[in-house]
Design a protein around this motif. Structure first.
Motif, PDB file in Angstrom:
ATOM      1  N   MET A   2       0.850  -1.192   0.000  1.00 53.91           N
ATOM      2  CA  MET A   2       0.000   0.000   0.000  1.00 53.91           C
ATOM      3  C   MET A   2       0.886   1.241   0.000  1.00 53.91           C
ATOM      4  O   MET A   2       1.985   1.221   0.563  1.00 53.91           O
ATOM      5  N   ASN A   4       1.711   4.517   1.630  1.00 58.74           N
ATOM      6  CA  ASN A   4       1.496   4.970   3.002  1.00 58.74           C
ATOM      7  C   ASN A   4       1.901   6.436   3.110  1.00 58.74           C
ATOM      8  O   ASN A   4       3.076   6.769   3.114  1.00 58.74           O
ATOM      9  N   ALA A  41       6.056   2.986   0.897  1.00 61.95           N
ATOM     10  CA  ALA A  41       5.375   1.774   0.431  1.00 61.95           C
ATOM     11  C   ALA A  41       5.450   0.767   1.573  1.00 61.95           C
ATOM     12  O   ALA A  41       6.533   0.459   2.068  1.00 61.95           O
ATOM     13  N   TYR A  44       1.037  -4.867   3.405  1.00 64.98           N
ATOM     14  CA  TYR A  44      -0.317  -4.902   3.944  1.00 64.98           C
ATOM     15  C   TYR A  44      -0.858  -6.314   3.782  1.00 64.98           C
ATOM     16  O   TYR A  44      -0.658  -6.959   2.759  1.00 64.98           O
ATOM     17  N   LEU A  68      -1.417  -2.876   8.384  1.00 66.37           N
ATOM     18  CA  LEU A  68      -0.389  -2.247   7.576  1.00 66.37           C
ATOM     19  C   LEU A  68       0.880  -2.164   8.410  1.00 66.37           C
ATOM     20  O   LEU A  68       0.842  -1.688   9.548  1.00 66.37           O
ATOM     21  N   VAL A 109      -6.319  -1.439   9.679  1.00 68.31           N
ATOM     22  CA  VAL A 109      -7.064  -0.897   8.550  1.00 68.31           C
ATOM     23  C   VAL A 109      -8.432  -1.571   8.518  1.00 68.31           C
ATOM     24  O   VAL A 109      -8.528  -2.794   8.619  1.00 68.31           O
TER      25      VAL A 109
END
Length: 118
Positions: A2, A4, A41, A44, A68, A109
């Protein structure tokens, strides 16, 4: 993976009525700015569910839960005027901040959504 963009910008102004601790030094004048950021990056892992309301098209409901991994926080600290405290005190305060926030390297998350397919 993901993207970030989690980041925190902090600022404190020391006055004679409101002192600021920096390392082992108590400051009664000046300004302190700090930035806390994480890896851009981040890995996740999550599990999700998508329920189509119509067969291939139309409205769908989605949900997801995961975690995450942001990595260790990156902390910067600027003091003005620059000669207000020693670099040793600045480094000690950066270490104190890292120790206080090290537990947020894992970020939960959760998402719920609605999508529409044409």
């Amino acid at each position: 993976m993901m993207v970030n963009n989690n980041k925190l910008d902090l600022s404190a102004t020391a006055t004679s009525n409101k002192s600021v601790n920096i390392g082992d030094t108590i400051v009664n004048t000046g300004k302190v700015d700090s930035t806390i950021s994480f890896d851009g990056a981040s890995p996740y892992i999550g599990i999700g569910y998508r329920q189509p309301i119509a067969s291939n098209k139309g409205l769908s409901l989605t949900s997801e839960l995961g975690i995450l991994y942001q990595g260790s926080p990156k902390v910067s600290l600027q003091v003005s005027p620059q000669n207000l405290v020693s670099q040793t005190d600045i480094n000690k305060e950066i270490d104190n901040i890292r120790n206080d926030i090290d537990s947020i390297k894992y970020w939960p998350v959760a998402s719920i959504g609605i999508s529409y397919g044409f």
